[in-house]
Design a protein around this motif. Structure first.
Motif, mmCIF file in Angstrom:
data_model
loop_
_atom_site.group_PDB
_atom_site.id
_atom_site.type_symbol
_atom_site.label_atom_id
_atom_site.label_comp_id
_atom_site.label_asym_id
_atom_site.label_seq_id
_atom_site.Cartn_x
_atom_site.Cartn_y
_atom_site.Cartn_z
ATOM 1 N N ILE B 141 29.105 -37.312 27.034
ATOM 2 C CA ILE B 141 30.211 -36.612 26.935
ATOM 3 C C ILE B 141 31.266 -36.464 28.073
ATOM 4 C CG2 ILE B 141 30.885 -33.425 27.979
ATOM 5 C CD1 ILE B 141 27.601 -32.759 27.121
ATOM 6 N N ARG B 143 35.392 -38.142 28.898
ATOM 7 C CA ARG B 143 36.619 -39.047 28.287
ATOM 8 C C ARG B 143 36.197 -40.285 27.846
ATOM 9 N NH1 ARG B 143 41.582 -37.614 32.044
ATOM 10 N NH2 ARG B 143 41.018 -35.701 31.854
ATOM 11 N N GLU B 144 35.015 -40.494 29.111
ATOM 12 C CA GLU B 144 34.868 -42.253 28.643
ATOM 13 C C GLU B 144 34.054 -42.345 27.480
ATOM 14 O OE1 GLU B 144 33.338 -43.958 32.351
ATOM 15 O OE2 GLU B 144 34.021 -41.211 32.633
ATOM 16 N N ARG B 150 27.227 -44.325 32.406
ATOM 17 C CA ARG B 150 26.647 -43.262 32.104
ATOM 18 C C ARG B 150 25.705 -42.448 31.890
ATOM 19 N NH1 ARG B 150 31.076 -39.508 32.091
ATOM 20 N NH2 ARG B 150 30.590 -38.311 30.755
#
Lengths: 352, 334
Positions: B141, B143-144, B150
Motif C-alpha cells: 500500500i 505511493r512507493e 517496506r
C-alpha cells in the motif's frame, strides 16, 4: 528564519544540530509521556484521583494515597519509563551502526543472553523440591551478566581485522539462535511451573519493582543517554558508510566499539530489571525516524521518549485491563506500537 | 565462493544428494530402538508386522522424510526471502509467517481443545498465509509500492504483533503453554505421513516453482530498475516468489512448528559455496537444509536419552559453530 538550531560548546567538543520541528515534536511527546505518567500513577486496582496524585508528588496527600502511589506505583512506573528509554536508544544506536533496519537488541543476541542468565539461574539455584536456594533478588544480576557475556562473545567472535557491521550482526544472529535453543532446552527439561515463571520473565514485565531498583537504573540510564547524545554526531557519520566516514575523519573502529558497549549496557540494564520486552528496541527508533528523520541529534531523544511511552503504556494496560490478572508489559508493547508503526508506514511517502 | 566452475557445482549437487540419502538412512537406523540395515531392507520388501518393522515403516521412515522436506522447504523459503527483501537478515520468522502460524495454533489449542492434529496442521498453514498476506498487503500500500525496506519493516511489525498476542495468550493460559511448548520449539517427532500429505502437494509445487524462478531472481537482484529495463516483469516475479515463500514456510511450520535458524543460515552457507547465482543457490540450499535438519533430528534423540530434545534446539546447537566459522571466513558481503 533558520530551520535548524545548532548547539555547541565553546571548545567544539560537543555540537548538536536540531530541527525546530523536532523540538516541537519532542515537546508534544514529552507532554504525552508526562500525562501517561500521571494516569499510570492514578489508575490501578484502587483509583487515586489525579489531583491527589499530584499532591503526593509534591510531598502532600493522605497517608493512604501516599502508600499506594509512592510505595507501590511510582517505582514501577519509573522503571517502565527508563526501561523503554534504554531499549529504544539501544536499538537506535544499533540500527545506525549496523546500517540495517532489522538490527535490534534482540537480534544481536543481547536479550537472548539475558534470557539464558535468567533460565540458568532458575534451573541451577533450585533444590530437589524446586525451591530456590538463593534469593530471587539476584536474578537481575544474573540477567545482566548474561547480556554482557553474550555481548562480549559476539564482539570477540565478530572481531577480525576490525569490526564489520555485517559480520557483527550475522554472528549476533547465530549466537542469538543458540541462546534461544538453550533457553528452550532448559525450559523443557525443568518442571512446568519453572517454564511458566521463566516465560513471564522472557515476555518482559516490570511487576514488583521497588525503589532500590530505581536507584540503580535511573542514574545508569541517564548517564548512558547523555553519553549517546554527546556522541550523536559521530553516529551520524557512521550512517554515511565506511569510506565517507573515514574520509571526514572518523575513527571508525573505536567508535563502533564504543557504540556497541553503550548499546550492550543499555540493553543489559533494561532486561535485567524488566526481562525481554520485545519490539521497543526494534520499532521505537523506526517510529522516531518516520517522525523526525535520521539525524541522531533528533533521533535519540525522540526514540527515548517513544520507548518510554510504549513501555509505560503497555504496563498500564497490562495491570488494569485484565484485573485482577496482571499481564506482562511485553505482551502489549507490540500491540500499542505496531499498529501505529504500520499506520506511519502506509501513510508516509518517504522511505527511511 | 568455494566452488567456482559449473562442473564443480554440478558435482557438488551429486555429492550433496548422496549425503542426503546417507543421512536419511542414518535417520532410519539410529535411535532408541536398534535397527540394522538388513532390517530396513526387510521392512520395505518383506514386511512381517513385527514391532521392529512397524517402527521402521510407521515411525522412522516418515520422520526422516518429514525432516528432509521441512529442512529443504525452510532453506528455500529463506533464500527467496533474502533475495526478495534484499536483506541478508531476512528469514521466514521475520516475515511474520512463524508468528502467524504460532498464534493460530495457540488460539486453537486454548479454545478448541477437541481439535485433531490434522486440524492444527491446517490452521497453522492458514495462520502463516494470513500473516504473509497482511505483510504483503501493508508492504505494497502507499505511493512507493512494494519496496524491500517496506516489506521488511511491515514483516517485522506484524511478526512482533502476532508474537505478542501469542505470549499474552500463553501467560493467561498456563495449561496451553504446557501443551504448546514442544510445538513452539519445533519438532518432527511423532509426526506421521498423515500430517504431511495434505500439505505435500503445495510444497512440491513450490519447490518446482522456486527452481523455475532462480534465473529471474538473479535479474531481480540487479535492482528493480535494471531488471525492469531488461524486460523482467518484476511485479509478477515478486508475487510468484511471495507465493512460493508462503507455501514453503507455511507448509514447514504447519508440519513441524517454527524451526528457526535453517531459513536464515543455510542461504548464507549456500552462497558461500556457490556465489550469487540463484540457479545454484536454490538447489544447494534445499539439499543443505534437508541434511542439517536430518542430522539435527538424529542427534536430538541422543542428547537426553530416552527423552528427546526439540529439533529446533538442535539445529541451532549444530549449526551455530559452523555458521560462525563461515561468518568469520567471510564471503561476498553484498
Amino acid at each position: 528564519m533558520n530551520k535548524y538550531r545548532t548547539f555547541r560548546t565553546k571548545n567544539d567538543l560537543f555540537s548538536i544540530l536540531i530541527e525546530i520541528r523536532t523540538l516541537m515534536i519532542l515537546g508534544v511527546l514529552t507532554l504525552i509521556m508526562l500525562g501517561l505518567f500521571l494516569i499510570s500513577a492514578s489508575l490501578g486496582e484502587i483509583i487515586v484521583h489525579p489531583l491527589n496524585v499530584l499532591q503526593v508528588f509534591f510531598g502532600g496527600g493522605e497517608e493512604y494515597d501516599r502508600l499506594i502511589v509512592q510505595t507501590l506505583r511510582l517505582p514501577r512506573i519509573i522503571i517502565a519509563l527508563f526501561v523503554g528509554t534504554a531499549l529504544a536508544v539501544s536499538g537506535a544506536i544499533l540500527q545506525g551502526m549496523i546500517r540495517n533496519p532489522l538490527a535490534s537488541p534482540d537480534l544481536v543476541g543481547l536479550t537472548g543472553g539475558a534470557g539464558v542468565g535468567v533460565v540458568a539461574f532458575l534451573a541451577f539455584f533450585s533444590n530437589e523440591d524446586h525451591a530456590l536456594t538463593v534469593s530471587i533478588k539476584w536474578m537481575p544480576l544474573s540477567a545482566f551478566a548474561g547480556a554482557i557475556l553474550i555481548g562480549l562473545l559476539v564482539y570477540f567472535l565478530a572481531y577480525k581485522n576490525g569490526l564489520s557491521p555485517m559480520r557483527l550482526i550475522l554472528i549476533g544472529i547465530g549466537i542469538s539462535a543458540f541462546t534461544q535453543a538453550i533457553i528452550t532446552m532448559l525450559m523443557i527439561l525443568g518442571p512446568i511451573f519453572r517454564a511458566s515463571q521463566a516465560n513471564v520473565w522472557l515476555t518482559g514485565s516490570v511487576y514488583g519493582s521497588n525503589w532500590d531498583e530505581v536507584k540503580i537504573i535511573v542514574p545508569v540510564v541517564t548517564a548512558l543517554l547523555l553519553l549517546s547524545l554527546l556522541l550523536a554526531r559521530r553516529m551520524n557519520a557512521q550512517e554515511l558508510g565506511d569510506e565517507t566516514a573515514v574520509g571526514i575523519g572518523v575513527h571508525l573502529e573505536r567508535d563502533r566499539r564504543l557504540f556497541l558497549i553503550i548499546a550492550t549496557a543499555l540493553t543489559g540494564i533494561a532486561v535485567s530489571f524488566a526481562g525481554g520486552v520485545g519490539f521497543v528496541g526494534l520499532m521505537a527508533p523506526h517510529i522516531a525516524r518516520r517522525l523526525v528523520g535520521s539525524n541522531y541529534g533528533s533521533l535519540i531523544p525522540i526514540s527515548a521518549v517513544i520507548g518510554a511511552i510504549l513501555v509505560m503504556g503497555a504496563d498500564l494496560i497490562g495491570r488494569t485491563l485484565f484485573l485482577p490478572l496482571e499481564v506482562p508489559a511485553g505482551v502489549f508493547t507490540a500491540s500499542i506500537g505496531a499498529p501505529y508503526f504500520i499506520y506511519l508506514l502506509v501513510t508516509s511517502n518517504k522511505s527511511s | 565462493m568455494v566452488l567456482r566452475s559449473n562442473v564443480l557445482k554440478g558435482m557438488g549437487i551429486i555429492a550433496g544428494l548422496i549425503l542426503l540419502v546417507l543421512c536419511t538412512f542414518a535417520s532410519i537406523v539410529f535411535g532408541y530402538t536398534d535397527v540394522n540395515i538388513r532390517d530396513v531392507y526387510q521392512a520395505f520388501f518383506n514386511f512381517d508386522e513385527t514391532n521392529l518393522h512397524i517402527i521402521i515403516t510407521e515411525v522412522r521412515f516418515p520422520r526422516a522424510l518429514i525432516a528432509a522436506c521441512v529442512g529443504a522447504s525452510l532453506a528455500i523459503a529463506g533464500v527467496l526471502m533474502q533475495a526478495l527483501t534484499r536483506n541478508p537478515l531476512a528469514s521466514p520468522s521475520i516475515f511474520g509467517i512463524n508468528a502467524g502460524a504460532s498464534f493460530f495454533v495457540v488460539v486453537a489449542i486454548s479454545y478448541i481443545p477437541s481439535l485433531s492434529l490434522q486440524g492444527i496442521t491446517w490452521l497453522a498453514f492458514a495462520g502463516a498465509a494470513v500473516a504473509a498476506l497482511v505483510v504483503y498487503g501493508i508492504g505494497s500500500i502507499g505511493r512507493e509500492g512494494l519496496t524491500p525496506v517496506r516489506l521488511t519493516l511491515a514483516g517485522a511489525a506484524i511478526a512482533a504483533l502476532f508474537f505478542s498476542f501469542t505470549q499474552g495468550l500463553l501467560v493467561l493460559n498456563e495449561k496451553a503453554l504446557d501443551e504448546v511448548l514442544f510445538w513452539l520449539a519445533g519438532s518432527v517427532q511423532g509426526r506421521s505421513l498423515d500430517h504431511m500429505l495434505p500439505v505435500l502437494p503445495y510444497i512440491v509445487a513450490a519447490w518446482l516453482g522456486s527452481l523455475f524462478i532462480g534465473r529471474h531472481i538473479n535479474v531481480l537482484l540487479m535492482g528493480e530498475d535494471v531488471a525492469y529495463g531488461l524486460g523482467l516483469r518484476t511485479a509478477w516475479i515478486k508475487a510468484i516468489a511471495g507465493i512460493v515463500i508462503v507455501l514453503l514456510a507455511g507448509g514447514a511450520v504447519a508440519i513441524a512448528g517454527p524451526i528457526g535458524f535453517i531459513g536464515i543460515v543455510i542461504p548464507h552457507i549456500a552462497r558461500w559455496l556457490v556465489g550469487q547465482d540463484h540457479r545454484w543457490v536454490i538447489p544447494y540450499s534445499a539439499i543443505l537444509g534437508a541434511i542439517l535438519l536430518l542430522l539435527a533430528d538424529i542427534s536430538a534423540r541422543y542428547i537426553i536419552m530416552p527423552e528427546e530434545v526439540p529439533v529446533g534446539v538442535m539445529t541451532a546447537i549444530i549449526g551455530t559453530p559452523f555458521f560462525i566459522f563461515i561468518a568469520r571466513r567471510g564471503w561476498n558481503e553484498s
